[in-house]
Design an enzyme around this catalytic site. Structure first.
Site, PDB file in Angstrom:
ATOM      1  N   ASP A   1      50.452  12.783  36.185  1.00  0.00           N
ATOM      2  CA  ASP A   1      49.266  12.333  36.905  1.00  0.00           C
ATOM      3  C   ASP A   1      49.015  13.235  38.116  1.00  0.00           C
ATOM      4  OD1 ASP A   1      47.480   9.633  37.414  1.00  0.00           O
ATOM      5  OD2 ASP A   1      48.078  10.577  39.300  1.00  0.00           O
TER       6      ASP A   1
ATOM      7  N   TYR B   1      45.036  16.852  45.000  1.00  0.00           N
ATOM      8  CA  TYR B   1      46.453  17.165  45.265  1.00  0.00           C
ATOM      9  C   TYR B   1      46.713  18.674  45.305  1.00  0.00           C
ATOM     10  CZ  TYR B   1      46.956  12.323  43.484  1.00  0.00           C
ATOM     11  OH  TYR B   1      46.822  10.979  43.240  1.00  0.00           O
TER      12      TYR B   1
ATOM     13  N   LYS C   1      41.840  13.933  38.357  1.00  0.00           N
ATOM     14  CA  LYS C   1      40.821  13.113  39.024  1.00  0.00           C
ATOM     15  C   LYS C   1      39.863  13.990  39.826  1.00  0.00           C
ATOM     16  CE  LYS C   1      44.756  10.040  39.986  1.00  0.00           C
ATOM     17  NZ  LYS C   1      45.856  10.931  40.388  1.00  0.00           N
TER      18      LYS C   1
ATOM     19  N   HIS D   1      38.123   9.529  41.386  1.00  0.00           N
ATOM     20  CA  HIS D   1      39.287   9.246  42.234  1.00  0.00           C
ATOM     21  C   HIS D   1      38.992   8.215  43.324  1.00  0.00           C
ATOM     22  CE1 HIS D   1      43.033  11.468  44.054  1.00  0.00           C
ATOM     23  NE2 HIS D   1      43.116  10.176  44.232  1.00  0.00           N
TER      24      HIS D   1
END
Ligand SMILES: NC(=O)c1ccc[n+]([C@@H]2O[C@H](COP(=O)([O-])OP(=O)(O)OC[C@H]3O[C@@H](n4cnc5c(N)ncnc54)[C@H](OP(=O)(O)O)[C@@H]3O)[C@@H](O)[C@H]2O)c1
Length: 293
Positions: A50, A55, A80, A111
């Site tokens: 994930d 990120y 996302k 997200h």
């Protein structure tokens, strides 16, 4: 109850099967940290990874998948889209695919809802088009209120296939889980082991010890026994292995009851989707005030 394994999947509809268990990559630094974490997890048999554009570690994950030789088609990759990219969802998806070095995403999530309902609908419809074209196998949302999901459904006629929400013993999301169950939306917990605050929940250690397991394993088993998708994050090899060793024991009714009583007894770490539009870091929300509990 002990029959689940790392291979166990849940149906997202349309024949897409999502592993129940996987590795979370939030706050896993791009480069070696993410690359190594993903390699450790793949070696340990994890099937789901994930990540998110937010990120900034999609490239490192993609490289780890390729180098591992695990086989893209045997894995399930979630990524996302963050609100800064909502003006051009197709470009956001292409960028994630390029960084991952993959030609499809298994599950693509919006997200963060953001404060603009019309924008949410446009993004959702664009995501469905990406699914139509084969860039994405399943589409879902994250951190939404049920009213926001209802708006998407009435506009598009299409129910999200997964909802990723903060969920752990301090914020058990009973109302949201009941809503998702009624709609046929699978649920993934983020922050499954208290988002880094595990040591502040001593009951988990006590229950873990009773079963010869750690506090993290007892907490993760609690999710598993409720068929909630879970994506614990660690960048440490031993913890990545430890977090996956949850398929060989069961919590009993008394354990589940005692953990159930922790609901609302600690912190929640999410923000209020009605005021936060995805930029900067706003104050944390009070889950009781927002009716999440
Ligand atoms: N959709 C969203 O808005 C959203 C928000 C947050 C997270 N997520 C997703 O959900 C995933 C998991 O959530 P999270 O990362 O917030 O929190 P989490 O998985 O509940 O907790 C991660 C923290 O626990 C530590 N940890 C891991 N295994 C441990 C163990 N066995 N014993 C003790 N401590 C342990 C990790 O440290 P080390 O790494 O040092 O081991 C890290 O500090 C994320 O990585 C991300 O993929 C999504």
């Amino acid at each position: 109850m002990i029959e689940k394994t790392m291979e166990t999947t849940v149906q997202l509809g349309d024949g897409v099967k999502m592993p129940l268990f996987g590795l979370g990559l939030f706050s896993s630094a791009p480069g070696d940290e993410t690359y190594n974490a993903a390699r450790y997890a793949l070696e340990a048999g994890y099937k789901l990874m994930d990540t998110a554009a937010y990120y900034a570690n999609e490239e490192s994950l993609g490289k780890a998948v390729r180098d591992s030789g695990a086989g893209r088609e045997k894995l399930f990759i979630t990524t996302k889209m963050w609100p800064v990219d909502y003006s051009d969802p197709k470009a956001a998806c292409m960028d994630s695919l390029k960084k991952l070095g993959m030609d499809y995403i298994d599950l693509y999530l919006m997200h963060w809802p953001g404060t603009d309902a019309e924008r949410r609908k446009k993004v959702w419809n664009a995501m469905l088009e990406l699914r139509e074209k084969g860039y994405v196998r399943a589409c879902g949302v994250s951190n939404f209120y049920s009213e926001m999901i209802e708006e998407l459904i009435s506009d598009s006629g299409v129910v999200p296939q997964n909802h990723q929400i903060e969920l752990h013993p301090w914020i058990q999301q009973r109302k949201m889980r009941a809503y998702c169950a009624e709609k046929g939306i699978t649920v993934t917990s983020w922050g499954p082991i208290f988002h880094g605050h595990l040591s502040e929940a001593p009951l988990m250690e006590e229950i873990g010890k009773k079963h010869g397991k750690t506090a993290a394993q007892a907490t993760l088993r609690w999710h598993l026994q409720q068929d909630i998708n879970l994506i614990p994050k660690s960048v440490k090899k031993q913890r990545i292995i430890e977090n996956a060793a949850i398929f060989d024991f069961s919590l009993d009714e008394e354990d589940m009851r005692r953990i159930g009583e922790l609901d609302g007894m600690g912190q929640a770490f999410t923000f209020d989707p009605l005021v936060y539009d995805g930029e900067g870091r706003p104050p944390r929300m009070d889950p009781k005030q927002k009716g999440l509990l």
